[in-house]
Design a protein around this motif. Structure first.
Motif, PDB file in Angstrom:
ATOM      1  N   ASP A 123       0.834  -1.197   0.000  1.00 11.41           N
ATOM      2  CA  ASP A 123       0.000   0.000   0.000  1.00 11.41           C
ATOM      3  C   ASP A 123       0.871   1.251   0.000  1.00 11.41           C
ATOM      4  O   ASP A 123       0.814   2.090   0.894  1.00 11.41           O
ATOM      5  N   THR A 124       1.705   1.370  -1.023  1.00  6.86           N
ATOM      6  CA  THR A 124       2.569   2.536  -1.220  1.00  6.86           C
ATOM      7  C   THR A 124       2.458   2.952  -2.680  1.00  6.86           C
ATOM      8  O   THR A 124       2.076   2.148  -3.538  1.00  6.86           O
ATOM      9  N   PRO A 125       2.811   4.192  -2.997  1.00  4.48           N
ATOM     10  CA  PRO A 125       2.752   4.611  -4.405  1.00  4.48           C
ATOM     11  C   PRO A 125       3.573   3.712  -5.331  1.00  4.48           C
ATOM     12  O   PRO A 125       3.140   3.364  -6.429  1.00  4.48           O
ATOM     13  N   ALA A 126       4.768   3.325  -4.882  1.00 11.17           N
ATOM     14  CA  ALA A 126       5.632   2.484  -5.710  1.00 11.17           C
ATOM     15  C   ALA A 126       5.018   1.101  -5.910  1.00 11.17           C
ATOM     16  O   ALA A 126       5.071   0.531  -7.008  1.00 11.17           O
ATOM     17  N   ALA A 127       4.415   0.552  -4.834  1.00 12.28           N
ATOM     18  CA  ALA A 127       3.792  -0.767  -4.929  1.00 12.28           C
ATOM     19  C   ALA A 127       2.556  -0.735  -5.807  1.00 12.28           C
ATOM     20  O   ALA A 127       2.294  -1.669  -6.580  1.00 12.28           O
ATOM     21  N   ARG A 128       1.778   0.356  -5.701  1.00 11.66           N
ATOM     22  CA  ARG A 128       0.585   0.471  -6.538  1.00 11.66           C
ATOM     23  C   ARG A 128       0.962   0.619  -8.020  1.00 11.66           C
ATOM     24  O   ARG A 128       0.285   0.103  -8.910  1.00 11.66           O
ATOM     25  N   ALA A 129       2.059   1.316  -8.283  1.00 16.81           N
ATOM     26  CA  ALA A 129       2.539   1.451  -9.657  1.00 16.81           C
ATOM     27  C   ALA A 129       2.990   0.095 -10.201  1.00 16.81           C
ATOM     28  O   ALA A 129       2.758  -0.236 -11.369  1.00 16.81           O
ATOM     29  N   LEU A 130       3.635  -0.691  -9.315  1.00 13.73           N
ATOM     30  CA  LEU A 130       4.060  -2.035  -9.711  1.00 13.73           C
ATOM     31  C   LEU A 130       2.856  -2.924  -9.999  1.00 13.73           C
ATOM     32  O   LEU A 130       2.844  -3.688 -10.974  1.00 13.73           O
ATOM     33  N   LEU A 135      -0.498  -5.690 -14.103  1.00 11.83           N
ATOM     34  CA  LEU A 135      -1.787  -5.926 -14.743  1.00 11.83           C
ATOM     35  C   LEU A 135      -1.725  -5.756 -16.260  1.00 11.83           C
ATOM     36  O   LEU A 135      -2.497  -6.384 -16.995  1.00 11.83           O
ATOM     37  N   GLU A 136      -0.791  -4.921 -16.727  1.00 11.83           N
ATOM     38  CA  GLU A 136      -0.632  -4.752 -18.176  1.00 11.83           C
ATOM     39  C   GLU A 136      -0.267  -6.074 -18.847  1.00 11.83           C
ATOM     40  O   GLU A 136      -0.524  -6.282 -20.029  1.00 11.83           O
ATOM     41  N   PHE A 137       0.323  -6.978 -18.066  1.00 10.87           N
ATOM     42  CA  PHE A 137       0.736  -8.274 -18.606  1.00 10.87           C
ATOM     43  C   PHE A 137      -0.107  -9.419 -18.033  1.00 10.87           C
ATOM     44  O   PHE A 137       0.303 -10.582 -18.071  1.00 10.87           O
ATOM     45  N   VAL A 250       8.363  -4.461  -2.678  1.00 12.80           N
ATOM     46  CA  VAL A 250       7.422  -5.295  -1.902  1.00 12.80           C
ATOM     47  C   VAL A 250       8.084  -6.486  -1.233  1.00 12.80           C
ATOM     48  O   VAL A 250       7.430  -7.288  -0.576  1.00 12.80           O
ATOM     49  N   TYR A 251       9.381  -6.630  -1.375  1.00 11.14           N
ATOM     50  CA  TYR A 251      10.188  -7.721  -0.845  1.00 11.14           C
ATOM     51  C   TYR A 251       9.758  -9.062  -1.434  1.00 11.14           C
ATOM     52  O   TYR A 251      10.479  -9.676  -2.189  1.00 11.14           O
ATOM     53  N   GLU A 252       8.573  -9.536  -1.076  1.00 12.55           N
ATOM     54  CA  GLU A 252       8.091 -10.783  -1.662  1.00 12.55           C
ATOM     55  C   GLU A 252       6.868 -10.481  -2.524  1.00 12.55           C
ATOM     56  O   GLU A 252       5.815 -10.105  -2.014  1.00 12.55           O
ATOM     57  N   SER A 253       7.015 -10.658  -3.815  1.00 10.76           N
ATOM     58  CA  SER A 253       5.887 -10.393  -4.704  1.00 10.76           C
ATOM     59  C   SER A 253       5.117 -11.679  -4.960  1.00 10.76           C
ATOM     60  O   SER A 253       5.680 -12.655  -5.443  1.00 10.76           O
ATOM     61  N   LYS A 254       3.847 -11.680  -4.612  1.00 13.48           N
ATOM     62  CA  LYS A 254       2.960 -12.802  -4.900  1.00 13.48           C
ATOM     63  C   LYS A 254       2.252 -12.480  -6.218  1.00 13.48           C
ATOM     64  O   LYS A 254       1.272 -11.733  -6.246  1.00 13.48           O
ATOM     65  N   LEU A 255       2.743 -13.026  -7.293  1.00 12.82           N
ATOM     66  CA  LEU A 255       2.189 -12.766  -8.617  1.00 12.82           C
ATOM     67  C   LEU A 255       1.447 -13.995  -9.113  1.00 12.82           C
ATOM     68  O   LEU A 255       1.994 -15.108  -9.105  1.00 12.82           O
ATOM     69  N   VAL A 256       0.208 -13.802  -9.531  1.00 15.03           N
ATOM     70  CA  VAL A 256      -0.644 -14.905  -9.971  1.00 15.03           C
ATOM     71  C   VAL A 256      -0.999 -14.707 -11.441  1.00 15.03           C
ATOM     72  O   VAL A 256      -1.300 -13.589 -11.878  1.00 15.03           O
ATOM     73  N   TYR A 257      -0.973 -15.808 -12.187  1.00 12.65           N
ATOM     74  CA  TYR A 257      -1.251 -15.759 -13.625  1.00 12.65           C
ATOM     75  C   TYR A 257      -2.068 -16.987 -14.024  1.00 12.65           C
ATOM     76  O   TYR A 257      -1.832 -18.079 -13.502  1.00 12.65           O
ATOM     77  N   ARG A 258      -3.042 -16.785 -14.898  1.00 10.50           N
ATOM     78  CA  ARG A 258      -3.807 -17.914 -15.426  1.00 10.50           C
ATOM     79  C   ARG A 258      -3.358 -18.173 -16.852  1.00 10.50           C
ATOM     80  O   ARG A 258      -3.445 -17.297 -17.705  1.00 10.50           O
ATOM     81  N   THR A 259      -2.835 -19.375 -17.099  1.00  8.14           N
ATOM     82  CA  THR A 259      -2.238 -19.663 -18.402  1.00  8.14           C
ATOM     83  C   THR A 259      -3.285 -19.687 -19.503  1.00  8.14           C
ATOM     84  O   THR A 259      -4.439 -20.064 -19.281  1.00  8.14           O
ATOM     85  N   LYS A 395       8.223 -10.153 -19.131  1.00  8.91           N
ATOM     86  CA  LYS A 395       7.700  -8.857 -19.571  1.00  8.91           C
ATOM     87  C   LYS A 395       7.726  -7.844 -18.422  1.00  8.91           C
ATOM     88  O   LYS A 395       7.937  -6.646 -18.645  1.00  8.91           O
ATOM     89  N   LEU A 396       7.510  -8.324 -17.204  1.00  4.01           N
ATOM     90  CA  LEU A 396       7.536  -7.460 -16.025  1.00  4.01           C
ATOM     91  C   LEU A 396       8.949  -7.309 -15.481  1.00  4.01           C
ATOM     92  O   LEU A 396       9.328  -6.235 -14.992  1.00  4.01           O
ATOM     93  N   ALA A 397       9.724  -8.387 -15.559  1.00  5.97           N
ATOM     94  CA  ALA A 397      11.103  -8.391 -15.064  1.00  5.97           C
ATOM     95  C   ALA A 397      11.999  -8.953 -16.168  1.00  5.97           C
ATOM     96  O   ALA A 397      12.325 -10.144 -16.179  1.00  5.97           O
TER      97      ALA A 397
END
Length: 467
Positions: A123-130, A135-137, A250-259, A395-397
């Motif tokens: 819940d920070t500006p940098a985290a919200r931008a991330l 979401l773009e990907f 965010v130290y640990e990024s929990k990123l979820v994707y549906r193939t 694409k994100l990293a």
């Protein structure tokens, strides 16, 4: 041996059992409480691999990595997540706010015993931008506050809690429970070595290492089980700079994707910036995990994280735990332990060997891992999902899909068959509760501890009502 009687018996002293005992002792110092644990105390736990005595797992009768005071979480890097979005399913039993209050209370106990107060927040500006960039990907960043306790500091916190607990609770280490029996008043437990004890209240917190045993006990006791998921995947290791712009925020990024190919859910899990890949033993099966130290002197130049494909099975299939163990055993069969492959070799369809690994710009932190071919160990569907996720993360990293990105296998998260429980985490047998990862209702430090506190509060309330 005579049958000793206790007010409360706790099976297992992983995270759930520890905080159940802590809260019982705090609220009811007069209670006679015993904790039964097949492993050793927090000072005596030592994996021969971690200690540098051996390179490969020697199949210790009781695994010090998984068993003992602190459970499987003792040698983790101590990520403590303040969320109900992941880390367990306690909101299936109680309101989300109650779960968050319990998590906050567990954290206060940790802080009182030496835990950091530093929080990473999304819940920070940098985290919200991330989050927006992800979401773009079509990558979804799960929101959570997290504390990184650190592998070495996590042990110190547990040692401090143990020193407090043993003043008011009896611990029996090297004591496995062989069977649970109902009795006229409460429960009777048959112990390893032929002993027995009885209790009015029983809290089962068997942890991941005791999950299969506990499921069999529940079947014998007529307690219904619900199929839970099993997550199968790999641990990714790459230069820390590839994910620095994410982990610094965010130290640990929990990123979820549906193939797109199968519609399966893939997620990042247990991210360890500047960390080390480690092997761990689950009931004789070598799997892979990750650690991250708080001390900069102990850090590496790499970041590692798991990529897990969630599999939830329906009838007639009813053994997801055994299925996961079988997948992990295939990589053991091929490599004699943990297998590692360069991403480029995997995509190209060639086996990574010692010669190819020697050319890799990314150096493995788990040097005992054997170069090999993951396509011979993991099912095609899960492997296709993982490859698609890596290209999406790239694409994100940018750099995630580099040829020399390392993939270790197999990483399997065994989530026990879930018991049918009441909102108070009580089984159909009065006075018998089930908590933590071994009961299939949590999968992380925070919610496991919260489940222990919850049950201790329920027992305390019922005891006060009898007075």
């Amino acid at each position: 041996m005579m049958n000793e009687r206790y007010d409360v018996a706790i099976i297992g002293c992983g995270e759930a059992g520890i905080y159940a005992g802590y809260e019982l002792m705090r609220r009811n110092p007069e209670l006679k409480v015993v904790v039964l644990e097949q492993g050793r105390d927090i000072y005596s736990r030592s994996c021969p691999i971690v200690a540098g005595k051996v390179k490969d797992c020697i199949q210790c009768k009781v695994c010090d990595t998984m068993c003992g005071f602190g459970g499987a979480g003792a040698f983790s890097d101590g990520k403590f997540n303040f969320t109900t979005a992941f880390g367990g399913w306690l909101t299936d039993f109680m309101p989300a706010q109650e779960v968050m209050d319990l998590i906050g209370y567990v954290d206060s106990i940790n802080v009182a015993h030496g835990a950091t107060e530093e929080l990473y927040s999304t819940d920070t500006p940098a985290a919200r931008a991330l989050e927006k960039k992800a979401l773009e990907f079509d990558l979804h960043l799960l929101q959570a506050k997290v504390k990184h306790l650190g592998t070495e500091k996590n042990l110190v916190i547990l040692q401090n809690i143990y020193e407090d607990l043993k003043q008011g609770i009896e611990f029996r280490f090297h004591t496995a429970v062989q069977a649970i029996h109902t009795a006229d008043q409460g429960y009777r437990l048959t112990l390893s070595g032929g002993g027995e004890l009885s209790c009015d209240w029983l809290i089962a917190a068997p942890g991941r290492s005791g999950a299969e045993w506990f499921a069999n006990q529940c079947k014998d006791l007529g307690i219904a089980l619900i199929n839970n998921q099993v997550d199968i995947g790999v641990r990714v290791e790459l230069p820390a700079r590839v994910f620095e712009h994410i982990t610094d925020v965010v130290y640990e990024s929990k990123l979820v994707y549906r193939t797109k190919q199968y519609g399966d859910q893939v997620r990042t899990f247990c991210m360890n910036p500047y960390g080390h890949v480690v092997a761990e033993n689950v009931e004789g099966i070598n799997t892979v995990n990750g650690h991250s130290y708080a001390d900069p002197a102990l850090q590496s130049e790499n970041t590692n994280f798991a990529l897990l494909v969630s599999n939830r099975f329906t009838e007639p299939f009813n053994e997801p735990y055994r299925y996961g163990k079988h997948i992990a055993s295939l990589s053991n069969m091929l490599a004699g332990g943990v297998l590692v492959q360069r991403f480029g070799d995997l995509v190209k369809g060639v086996r990574t060997n010692d010669h190819r690994m020697s050319k890799s710009f990314t150096r493995p932190t788990l040097t005992a891992a054997v170069p090999g071919d993951l396509s011979l160990a993991l099912p095609k569907r899960q492997l296709d999902d993982i490859i698609e996720m890596i290209y999406q993360l790239d694409k994100l990293a940018p750099g995630t899909a580099n040829y020399d990105t390392l993939l270790y296998g197999a990483e399997v998260k065994f989530y026990s068959s879930r018991l049918t429980l009441s909102p108070e985490l009580e089984t159909r047998l009065p006075g018998m509760f089930a908590i933590g990862d071994g009961a299939g209702i949590t999968r992380g430090l925070a919610q496991a501890g919260a489940s222990g506190v919850k049950v201790a509060q329920v027992i305390s309330r019922r005891l006060s009502e009898k007075v």
